[in-house]
Design a protein around this motif. Structure first.
Motif, PDB file in Angstrom:
ATOM      1  N   UNK A 157       0.771  -1.468  -0.127  1.00 40.63           N
ATOM      2  CA  UNK A 157       0.300   0.425   0.354  1.00 40.63           C
ATOM      3  C   UNK A 157       0.822   1.204  -0.316  1.00 40.63           C
ATOM      4  N   UNK A 158       2.243   1.233   0.769  1.00 35.05           N
ATOM      5  CA  UNK A 158       3.056   2.689   1.144  1.00 35.05           C
ATOM      6  C   UNK A 158       3.715   2.140  -0.729  1.00 35.05           C
ATOM      7  N   UNK A 159       4.026   1.659  -1.100  1.00 36.50           N
ATOM      8  CA  UNK A 159       4.102   2.024  -2.598  1.00 36.50           C
ATOM      9  C   UNK A 159       3.825   2.017  -3.426  1.00 36.50           C
ATOM     10  N   UNK A 160       2.123   1.691  -3.786  1.00 37.10           N
ATOM     11  CA  UNK A 160       1.408   2.625  -4.552  1.00 37.10           C
ATOM     12  C   UNK A 160       0.692   3.381  -4.399  1.00 37.10           C
ATOM     13  N   UNK A 161       1.056   4.148  -2.402  1.00 37.42           N
ATOM     14  CA  UNK A 161       0.289   5.449  -2.343  1.00 37.42           C
ATOM     15  C   UNK A 161       1.473   6.508  -2.943  1.00 37.42           C
ATOM     16  N   UNK A 162       2.766   5.846  -2.697  1.00 30.51           N
ATOM     17  CA  UNK A 162       3.838   6.740  -3.215  1.00 30.51           C
ATOM     18  C   UNK A 162       4.115   6.412  -4.909  1.00 30.51           C
ATOM     19  N   UNK A 163       3.949   5.424  -5.362  1.00 28.69           N
ATOM     20  CA  UNK A 163       4.306   6.055  -6.974  1.00 28.69           C
ATOM     21  C   UNK A 163       2.644   6.259  -7.895  1.00 28.69           C
ATOM     22  N   UNK A 164       1.605   6.389  -7.034  1.00 32.73           N
ATOM     23  CA  UNK A 164       0.409   6.342  -8.315  1.00 32.73           C
ATOM     24  C   UNK A 164      -0.859   7.416  -7.843  1.00 32.73           C
ATOM     25  N   UNK A 165      -0.230   8.085  -6.504  1.00 33.62           N
ATOM     26  CA  UNK A 165      -1.184   9.609  -6.069  1.00 33.62           C
ATOM     27  C   UNK A 165       0.242  10.324  -5.549  1.00 33.62           C
ATOM     28  N   UNK A 166       1.299  10.515  -4.893  1.00 38.17           N
ATOM     29  CA  UNK A 166       1.806  10.940  -4.132  1.00 38.17           C
ATOM     30  C   UNK A 166       2.912  11.553  -5.427  1.00 38.17           C
TER      31      UNK A 166
END
Length: 273
Positions: A157-166
């Protein structure tokens, strides 16, 4: 470790510098007080700098009950008061900027001025049909990350947030391993924030009367959802300056610390005469 009990929760904090002017930093979702490490040493030469872990993050206490942005606002106000820092300059990043703006509306006497970088107050764009597809995409991305946290896959989830949102594609591997671990450890609190119905809410009428100086910043490499939010805020704040940080994105204090420090110093100097 210095901690303080405010509003029934133990918060970790650090004070740096011996200057007469207090400067308080409020970190965003997933992060911790360490997110400010690259800017604190320079600013501590002329300010008394407070950094802290918001409730539920890193070394601060995480409660089991559903949280609210209102609690974060109350915590920030209590910290400033209990540590004798009022009135202070308060600088927030991302969701920390949302918290800062909310406190400005509720407790303006605690601030000398505010500095806000890209608050995710997307409700301000809800009435703009042109923004609807973009906001729908953000909602879907938040939902996908939340589902992953709920399933127990905090690292994914952390990786996905960094790469798709932040920060964008292929950025997770570029982050220092200790920062990655901070994000992973704070994943449950992000889920808590997403489940707060007031997380992204804001009413422009709340800050129309905030007269202290305000600095709103964006990065020219940031996601396109943020400039329209900042424009809405700038349209009602009575004493506001907006700047774009060249080459920077959503975390200018981490990627462009010298430029971020200079922006703060210049703004405070200009408004302290």
């Amino acid at each position: 470790m210095p901690t303080i009990d405010v509003n029934g929760v133990q918060l970790f904090y650090e004070l740096h510098g011996t200057g007469d002017t207090p400067l308080v930093f409020v970190h965003g979702s997933w992060a911790s007080h360490n997110t400010w490490d690259l800017v604190v040493p320079s600013l501590a030469e002329s300010f008394q700098v407070l950094v802290y872990d918001r409730r539920g993050h890193s070394q601060s206490q995480r409660l089991t009950a559903q949280g609210s942005v209102r609690e974060d606002v109350a915590d920030l106000a209590a910290l400033i008061e209990n540590l004798g820092l009022a009135p202070a300059w308060v600088a927030g990043n991302s969701f920390g900027a949302s918290i800062t703006l909310r406190m400005a509306s509720e407790r303006p006497e605690l601030l000398r001025g505010l500095i806000a970088h890209e608050p995710p107050l997307f409700s301000l764009l809800a009435d703009d049909p042109a923004m609807a597809p973009m906001l729908k995409e953000v909602e879907q991305k938040f939902g996908a990350v939340s589902e992953r946290i709920a399933s127990g896959d905090h690292a994914g989830a952390a990786e996905q947030f960094v790469e798709t949102v932040a920060l964008g594609p292929n950025t997770w591997a570029q982050l220092p391993s200790d920062f990655q671990q901070t994000l992973i450890g704070n994943a449950p609190t992000f889920l808590d924030e997403v489940n707060d119905p007031e997380q992204l809410a804001f009413n422009l009428a709340w800050i129309k009367g905030f007269s202290p100086p305000s600095l709103l910043t964006t990065g020219d490499q940031s996601p396109p959802t943020f400039p329209p939010v900042v424009a809405q805020l700038a349209s009602v704040l009575p004493n506001v300056e907006s700047i774009v940080l060249p080459g920077a994105g959503h975390l200018p204090h981490a990627t462009h610390p010298d430029a971020y420090v200079e922006a703060i110093r210049t703004f405070v100097r200009k408004n302290s005469r």
